[in-house]
Scaffold this active site. Structure first.
Site, short mmCIF file in Angstrom:
data_model
loop_
_atom_site.label_atom_id
_atom_site.label_comp_id
_atom_site.label_asym_id
_atom_site.label_seq_id
_atom_site.Cartn_x
_atom_site.Cartn_y
_atom_site.Cartn_z
N LYS A 22 0.80 -1.23 0.00
CA LYS A 22 0.00 0.00 0.00
C LYS A 22 0.83 1.27 0.00
O LYS A 22 0.59 2.19 -0.78
CB LYS A 22 -0.81 0.07 1.31
CG LYS A 22 -2.19 -0.36 1.28
CD LYS A 22 -2.90 -0.08 2.61
CE LYS A 22 -2.44 -0.80 3.81
NZ LYS A 22 -1.73 -0.26 4.84
N ARG A 134 11.34 -7.58 5.55
CA ARG A 134 11.65 -6.28 4.96
C ARG A 134 12.38 -5.38 5.97
O ARG A 134 12.29 -5.57 7.18
CB ARG A 134 10.38 -5.57 4.50
CG ARG A 134 9.59 -5.00 5.65
CD ARG A 134 8.40 -4.16 5.20
NE ARG A 134 7.64 -3.72 6.36
CZ ARG A 134 6.55 -2.98 6.30
NH1 ARG A 134 6.07 -2.61 5.12
NH2 ARG A 134 5.93 -2.63 7.40
N ARG A 162 10.94 -2.43 11.04
CA ARG A 162 9.94 -1.60 11.70
C ARG A 162 9.57 -2.27 13.02
O ARG A 162 9.52 -3.49 13.13
CB ARG A 162 8.71 -1.45 10.80
CG ARG A 162 8.09 -0.08 10.86
CD ARG A 162 7.06 0.12 9.79
NE ARG A 162 5.76 -0.39 10.19
CZ ARG A 162 4.68 -0.29 9.43
NH1 ARG A 162 4.75 0.28 8.24
NH2 ARG A 162 3.53 -0.77 9.85
N ARG A 173 -1.55 -8.06 13.49
CA ARG A 173 -2.01 -7.08 12.49
C ARG A 173 -2.80 -7.76 11.38
O ARG A 173 -3.81 -7.23 10.91
CB ARG A 173 -0.80 -6.32 11.91
CG ARG A 173 -0.25 -5.27 12.89
CD ARG A 173 1.21 -4.92 12.59
NE ARG A 173 1.39 -4.32 11.28
CZ ARG A 173 2.53 -4.35 10.60
NH1 ARG A 173 3.59 -4.98 11.10
NH2 ARG A 173 2.62 -3.77 9.44
P1 ADP Z 1 0.12 -1.72 8.04
O1 ADP Z 1 -1.00 -1.50 7.06
O2 ADP Z 1 1.26 -2.47 7.48
O3 ADP Z 1 -0.34 -2.29 9.36
P2 ADP Z 1 0.31 1.14 8.66
O4 ADP Z 1 1.55 1.95 8.62
O5 ADP Z 1 -0.81 1.50 7.73
O6 ADP Z 1 0.81 -0.34 8.40
O7 ADP Z 1 -0.28 1.15 10.14
C1 ADP Z 1 0.54 0.86 11.25
C2 ADP Z 1 -0.29 0.89 12.53
O8 ADP Z 1 -0.85 2.21 12.72
C3 ADP Z 1 -1.48 -0.04 12.60
O9 ADP Z 1 -1.11 -1.35 13.00
C4 ADP Z 1 -2.36 0.67 13.63
O10 ADP Z 1 -1.88 0.46 14.95
C5 ADP Z 1 -2.13 2.13 13.31
N1 ADP Z 1 -3.13 2.62 12.33
C6 ADP Z 1 -2.88 3.06 11.08
N2 ADP Z 1 -4.02 3.44 10.46
C7 ADP Z 1 -5.02 3.23 11.35
C8 ADP Z 1 -6.44 3.40 11.30
N3 ADP Z 1 -7.06 3.88 10.23
N4 ADP Z 1 -7.15 3.05 12.42
C9 ADP Z 1 -6.55 2.60 13.51
N5 ADP Z 1 -5.24 2.39 13.62
C10 ADP Z 1 -4.46 2.70 12.55
#
Ligand code: ADP
Ligand code: ZN
Length: 227
Positions: A22, A134, A162, A173
């Site tokens: 993404k 990664r 990360r 997740r």
């Molecule tokens: P990924 O999609 O790989 O989990 P992101 O960088 O999009 O990585 O998100 C990392 C973390 O940030 C999520 O696991 C969550 O804790 C938080 N997060 C991101 N976007 C949201 C959202 N829309 N609602 C709730 N938590 C979020």
């Protein structure tokens, strides 16, 4: 679609499992259309880096692989979009991540029209392998697959795993995605807003599929998410 107008600055949502690619693809989409790339994950990582009381609260959720509570998410998104957010267009990366968040977004941007939602589809085992092998640039966020070491090719920053890419947090997740975000994909599909994109392959191959899907924007208008 709705009115046959060509959106100058499209409003695009991108869904996809953790590890679907993404972030990489949203950066490309933003560059192609000249629209802001709004990643809630990146915004929260910046909040955590500031190490304020709020940052420590957010960190606890992220480190556990859980979603940050909706009210905090909404604050961050509303702040980032600002009063002219809808007019400037956007590619939203990682938000909304649940049906309630999609409903909150519709309220936030009332009157709200969405041009396109993309779901980047990869199987869970592929996603798990990508995430746990990664490295990510600590400065610009660029992902480097396969555990390559060295400096970031984009900005020269240092690449590292990360914090939430360890095996147990990744499992959490991915489970949260299946339970909370996958239903949003079907919800958007029922509103005929969704295009599913095969996320398997090299980033450039996936990008070509996305570009083809985005070409529908050149001939169509906006759909109202609330309807
Ligand atoms: P990924 O999609 O790989 O989990 P992101 O960088 O999009 O990585 O998100 C990392 C973390 O940030 C999520 O696991 C969550 O804790 C938080 N997060 C991101 N976007 C949201 C959202 N829309 N609602 C709730 N938590 C979020
Ligand atoms: Zn970098």
């Amino acid at each position: 679609m709705a009115n046959g107008a060509t959106p100058e600055r499209p409003r695009i949502l991108v869904l996809g499992r953790p590890g679907s690619g993404k972030g990489t693809q949203c950066a490309r989409i933003a560059a192609r259309f000249g629209i802001p790339h709004i990643s809630t994950g990146d915004l929260f990582r910046a909040t955590v880096a500031r190490d304020t009381p709020l940052g420590r609260v957010v960190r606890a959720y992220m480190d556990a692989g859980d979603l940050v509570p909706d009210d905090l998410v909404l604050d961050v998104v509303a702040d980032r979009l600002g009063p002219d957010g809808a007019a400037l267009g956007f590619v939203l990366d990682g938000f909304p991540r649940s049906i309630p968040q999609a409903e909150q977004l519709a309220d936030l941007l009332d009157p709200f029209a969405l041009d396109l939602a993309l779901d980047l589809v990869v199987p869970a085992d592929v996603a798990r392998l990508r995430l746990t092998t990664r490295l990510v640039c600590g400065d610009c966020g660029r992902s480097v697959g396969g555990g390559a070491i060295g400096a970031c090719g984009d900005c020269g920053g240092s690449v590292e795993a990360r914090a939430d890419d360890d095996a147990s947090t990744v499992a959490r997740r991915l489970a949260v995605y299946d339970r909370t975000t996958a239903p949003l994909s079907d919800w958007l599909d029922r509103r005929e807003l969704l295009i599913r994109i095969d996320g398997i392959g090299r980033p450039a191959e996936v990008a070509a599929r996305i570009d083809a899907a985005c070409d529908v924007l050149l001939v169509s208008g906006s759909e109202d998410l609330a309807s």
